[in-house]
Design a protein around this motif. Structure first.
Motif, PDB file in Angstrom:
ATOM      1  N   VAL A 111     -35.749   2.621  40.668  1.00  0.00           N
ATOM      2  CA  VAL A 111     -35.271   2.951  39.087  1.00  0.00           C
ATOM      3  C   VAL A 111     -37.006   2.998  38.169  1.00  0.00           C
ATOM      4  CG1 VAL A 111     -34.987   1.455  36.395  1.00  0.00           C
ATOM      5  CG2 VAL A 111     -34.342   1.022  38.370  1.00  0.00           C
ATOM      6  N   LEU A 112     -36.562   4.457  37.299  1.00  0.00           N
ATOM      7  CA  LEU A 112     -37.393   5.619  36.559  1.00  0.00           C
ATOM      8  C   LEU A 112     -37.416   4.807  35.061  1.00  0.00           C
ATOM      9  CD1 LEU A 112     -37.015   8.947  38.694  1.00  0.00           C
ATOM     10  CD2 LEU A 112     -39.056   6.739  38.720  1.00  0.00           C
ATOM     11  N   GLY A 113     -38.318   4.139  34.341  1.00  0.00           N
ATOM     12  CA  GLY A 113     -38.496   4.678  33.306  1.00  0.00           C
ATOM     13  C   GLY A 113     -39.439   5.378  32.721  1.00  0.00           C
ATOM     14  N   GLY A 114     -39.429   4.827  30.884  1.00  0.00           N
ATOM     15  CA  GLY A 114     -39.710   5.827  30.144  1.00  0.00           C
ATOM     16  C   GLY A 114     -39.941   7.301  30.569  1.00  0.00           C
ATOM     17  N   GLY A 115     -39.202   8.252  31.035  1.00  0.00           N
ATOM     18  CA  GLY A 115     -38.717   9.608  30.671  1.00  0.00           C
ATOM     19  C   GLY A 115     -39.284   9.940  32.202  1.00  0.00           C
ATOM     20  N   GLY A 116     -39.814   9.386  33.164  1.00  0.00           N
ATOM     21  CA  GLY A 116     -40.279   9.385  34.415  1.00  0.00           C
ATOM     22  C   GLY A 116     -41.431   8.640  34.706  1.00  0.00           C
ATOM     23  N   SER A 117     -42.073   7.979  33.254  1.00  0.00           N
ATOM     24  CA  SER A 117     -43.604   8.237  33.719  1.00  0.00           C
ATOM     25  C   SER A 117     -43.934   6.388  34.242  1.00  0.00           C
ATOM     26  CB  SER A 117     -43.977   7.820  31.417  1.00  0.00           C
ATOM     27  OG  SER A 117     -43.227   7.146  30.937  1.00  0.00           O
ATOM     28  N   TYR A 139     -42.455  -3.599  36.356  1.00  0.00           N
ATOM     29  CA  TYR A 139     -42.791  -2.111  36.710  1.00  0.00           C
ATOM     30  C   TYR A 139     -44.245  -1.681  36.274  1.00  0.00           C
ATOM     31  CZ  TYR A 139     -42.200   2.030  33.185  1.00  0.00           C
ATOM     32  OH  TYR A 139     -42.459   2.947  32.998  1.00  0.00           O
ATOM     33  N   VAL A 140     -44.238  -0.315  37.457  1.00  0.00           N
ATOM     34  CA  VAL A 140     -45.345   0.245  37.213  1.00  0.00           C
ATOM     35  C   VAL A 140     -45.331   1.401  36.228  1.00  0.00           C
ATOM     36  CG1 VAL A 140     -47.264   1.509  38.448  1.00  0.00           C
ATOM     37  CG2 VAL A 140     -45.741  -0.883  39.535  1.00  0.00           C
ATOM     38  N   ALA A 141     -46.407   2.019  35.483  1.00  0.00           N
ATOM     39  CA  ALA A 141     -46.752   3.344  34.638  1.00  0.00           C
ATOM     40  C   ALA A 141     -47.274   3.925  35.473  1.00  0.00           C
ATOM     41  CB  ALA A 141     -47.629   2.763  33.346  1.00  0.00           C
ATOM     42  N   LEU A 142     -47.128   5.362  35.786  1.00  0.00           N
ATOM     43  CA  LEU A 142     -47.450   6.789  36.500  1.00  0.00           C
ATOM     44  C   LEU A 142     -48.985   7.043  36.076  1.00  0.00           C
ATOM     45  CD1 LEU A 142     -44.513   7.901  37.405  1.00  0.00           C
ATOM     46  CD2 LEU A 142     -46.196   5.686  38.883  1.00  0.00           C
ATOM     47  N   ASP A 143     -49.047   6.249  34.871  1.00  0.00           N
ATOM     48  CA  ASP A 143     -50.707   6.812  33.863  1.00  0.00           C
ATOM     49  C   ASP A 143     -51.428   6.250  34.476  1.00  0.00           C
ATOM     50  OD1 ASP A 143     -52.540   7.899  32.623  1.00  0.00           O
ATOM     51  OD2 ASP A 143     -51.271   8.004  30.671  1.00  0.00           O
ATOM     52  N   GLN A 144     -52.425   6.334  35.484  1.00  0.00           N
ATOM     53  CA  GLN A 144     -53.743   5.581  36.139  1.00  0.00           C
ATOM     54  C   GLN A 144     -54.412   4.938  34.849  1.00  0.00           C
ATOM     55  OE1 GLN A 144     -55.421   7.860  39.481  1.00  0.00           O
ATOM     56  NE2 GLN A 144     -54.072   9.263  39.535  1.00  0.00           N
ATOM     57  N   GLU A 145     -54.788   6.216  34.302  1.00  0.00           N
ATOM     58  CA  GLU A 145     -55.484   5.173  32.793  1.00  0.00           C
ATOM     59  C   GLU A 145     -54.672   4.134  31.749  1.00  0.00           C
ATOM     60  OE1 GLU A 145     -56.453   8.549  30.082  1.00  0.00           O
ATOM     61  OE2 GLU A 145     -57.316   9.236  31.022  1.00  0.00           O
ATOM     62  N   LEU A 146     -53.794   4.085  32.148  1.00  0.00           N
ATOM     63  CA  LEU A 146     -53.110   3.161  31.375  1.00  0.00           C
ATOM     64  C   LEU A 146     -52.495   1.594  32.461  1.00  0.00           C
ATOM     65  CD1 LEU A 146     -50.124   5.114  29.246  1.00  0.00           C
ATOM     66  CD2 LEU A 146     -52.904   3.901  28.582  1.00  0.00           C
ATOM     67  N   GLU A 147     -52.476   2.276  33.858  1.00  0.00           N
ATOM     68  CA  GLU A 147     -51.952   1.088  34.592  1.00  0.00           C
ATOM     69  C   GLU A 147     -53.263   0.637  35.812  1.00  0.00           C
ATOM     70  OE1 GLU A 147     -50.216  -1.135  37.300  1.00  0.00           O
ATOM     71  OE2 GLU A 147     -48.995   0.370  35.401  1.00  0.00           O
ATOM     72  N   PRO A 148     -52.961  -0.605  35.286  1.00  0.00           N
ATOM     73  CA  PRO A 148     -53.853  -1.593  36.216  1.00  0.00           C
ATOM     74  C   PRO A 148     -53.586  -1.502  37.511  1.00  0.00           C
ATOM     75  CG  PRO A 148     -53.586  -3.146  35.722  1.00  0.00           C
ATOM     76  CD  PRO A 148     -52.486  -1.657  34.636  1.00  0.00           C
ATOM     77  N   TYR A 149     -52.983  -0.770  38.388  1.00  0.00           N
ATOM     78  CA  TYR A 149     -52.780  -0.721  39.765  1.00  0.00           C
ATOM     79  C   TYR A 149     -53.595   0.053  40.646  1.00  0.00           C
ATOM     80  CZ  TYR A 149     -49.359  -0.009  44.360  1.00  0.00           C
ATOM     81  OH  TYR A 149     -49.461  -0.174  45.970  1.00  0.00           O
ATOM     82  N   THR A 150     -53.835  -0.357  41.077  1.00  0.00           N
ATOM     83  CA  THR A 150     -55.240   0.673  42.088  1.00  0.00           C
ATOM     84  C   THR A 150     -54.550   1.828  42.841  1.00  0.00           C
ATOM     85  OG1 THR A 150     -56.685  -0.961  42.531  1.00  0.00           O
ATOM     86  CG2 THR A 150     -57.103   0.388  43.655  1.00  0.00           C
ATOM     87  N   TYR A 151     -53.674   2.010  43.190  1.00  0.00           N
ATOM     88  CA  TYR A 151     -53.205   2.817  44.153  1.00  0.00           C
ATOM     89  C   TYR A 151     -51.954   3.483  43.380  1.00  0.00           C
ATOM     90  CZ  TYR A 151     -55.271   1.122  47.462  1.00  0.00           C
ATOM     91  OH  TYR A 151     -56.555   0.058  47.949  1.00  0.00           O
ATOM     92  N   LEU A 154     -51.292   7.459  43.831  1.00  0.00           N
ATOM     93  CA  LEU A 154     -50.521   7.530  45.477  1.00  0.00           C
ATOM     94  C   LEU A 154     -49.113   6.989  45.591  1.00  0.00           C
ATOM     95  CD1 LEU A 154     -53.175   5.729  47.729  1.00  0.00           C
ATOM     96  CD2 LEU A 154     -52.587   8.323  47.742  1.00  0.00           C
ATOM     97  N   LEU A 155     -49.426   5.822  44.383  1.00  0.00           N
ATOM     98  CA  LEU A 155     -47.565   5.908  44.309  1.00  0.00           C
ATOM     99  C   LEU A 155     -46.643   7.292  43.758  1.00  0.00           C
ATOM    100  CD1 LEU A 155     -45.712   4.487  43.852  1.00  0.00           C
ATOM    101  CD2 LEU A 155     -46.237   3.009  42.014  1.00  0.00           C
ATOM    102  N   GLU A 156     -47.226   7.193  42.120  1.00  0.00           N
ATOM    103  CA  GLU A 156     -47.142   8.928  41.852  1.00  0.00           C
ATOM    104  C   GLU A 156     -47.005   9.766  43.054  1.00  0.00           C
ATOM    105  OE1 GLU A 156     -47.614  11.527  37.673  1.00  0.00           O
ATOM    106  OE2 GLU A 156     -49.098  10.104  38.781  1.00  0.00           O
ATOM    107  N   THR A 157     -47.001  10.436  43.487  1.00  0.00           N
ATOM    108  CA  THR A 157     -46.830  10.905  44.645  1.00  0.00           C
ATOM    109  C   THR A 157     -45.999  10.856  45.450  1.00  0.00           C
ATOM    110  OG1 THR A 157     -49.372  11.415  44.140  1.00  0.00           O
ATOM    111  CG2 THR A 157     -48.109  12.556  46.580  1.00  0.00           C
ATOM    112  N   ALA A 158     -46.272   9.441  45.538  1.00  0.00           N
ATOM    113  CA  ALA A 158     -44.895   9.091  46.788  1.00  0.00           C
ATOM    114  C   ALA A 158     -43.343   8.630  46.475  1.00  0.00           C
ATOM    115  CB  ALA A 158     -45.277   7.364  47.579  1.00  0.00           C
ATOM    116  N   VAL A 159     -43.628   8.755  43.888  1.00  0.00           N
ATOM    117  CA  VAL A 159     -42.422   8.841  44.320  1.00  0.00           C
ATOM    118  C   VAL A 159     -42.140   9.880  43.290  1.00  0.00           C
ATOM    119  CG1 VAL A 159     -41.720   7.966  41.609  1.00  0.00           C
ATOM    120  CG2 VAL A 159     -42.275   6.314  43.085  1.00  0.00           C
TER     121      VAL A 159
END
Length: 203
Positions: A111-117, A139-151, A154-159
């Motif tokens: 599920v993509l949220g925030g207009g794909g962000s 829910y994981v934000a794909l902006d690395q500056e806002l998201e504490p998820y380490t990867y 890599l997640l954004e590229t795979a998505v």
């Protein structure tokens, strides 16, 4: 075999010459029995109004989409705290094959949220007793500056790779197959191939 992709998903004037593809925005996609169901919007151009669709494909999805979803499995496991990262945790860089400890897991949708962000992953874990555990990641934000998820990178590229295959599926990319007619003989067999065996009637 190369699949011819269509410029538009929805109906259009068959006499119109379309120089460019429509704009698709995937909102939610899920697989069941290798068939795609997708919520998405389509625009014929930047100025055209949005058209909203929910589409369930009757064809089986192309293996490329399954491969892309498999690359999301490690992220599902980490985000749902199902496994801890180890030196051999990630798929092989050359083959993309999942290591054995990831094979009980599958990603069945996103599920993509925030207009794909940002993204939420949906999947399953096959339990030892044969039952299935449904998993939904935070829910994981794909902006690395806002998201504490380490990867997150890599997640954004795979998505992005998975979404590209989903869009291709919406335009007609699928597994090529031909269903045999109910009375069609199997390939390589005809009645003339059968040896003639005379019928002997004994008194």
């Amino acid at each position: 075999m190369t699949t011819q992709l269509y410029p538009l998903v929805g109906p259009t004037d068959p006499t119109a010459a379309l120089a460019s593809r429509s704009i698709l925005r995937v909102q939610k996609a899920r697989l069941k029995n290798q068939q795609l169901t997708c919520d998405f919007t389509e625009q014929r151009s930047d100025e055209a109004p949005l058209r909203t669709f929910t589409l369930t494909a009757q064809e089986l999805v192309h293996p490329d989409l399954l491969t892309c979803l498999a690359q999301l499995v490690p992220h599902l496991c980490l985000l749902c705290e199902q496994l801890r990262e180890t030196p051999d945790f990630w798929p092989d860089d050359n083959t993309g094959l999942l290591p054995d400890h990831l094979t009980p897991f599958t990603v069945t949708g996103l599920v993509l949220g925030g207009g794909g962000s940002g993204v939420t992953l949906i999947g399953q874990r096959q339990l030892a007793g044969g039952k299935v555990l449904n998993l939904t990641s935070p829910y994981v934000a794909l902006d690395q500056e806002l998201e504490p998820y380490t990867y997150a990178g890599l997640l954004e590229t795979a998505v992005q790779a998975a979404v590209a295959e989903i869009e291709a599926a919406l335009r007609g990319k699928c597994t090529d197959y031909r269903q045999l007619d109910l009375f069609e003989p199997a390939a390589g067999f005809t009645a003339i191939d059968e040896p003639f065996i005379p019928l002997v009637v004994r008194a």
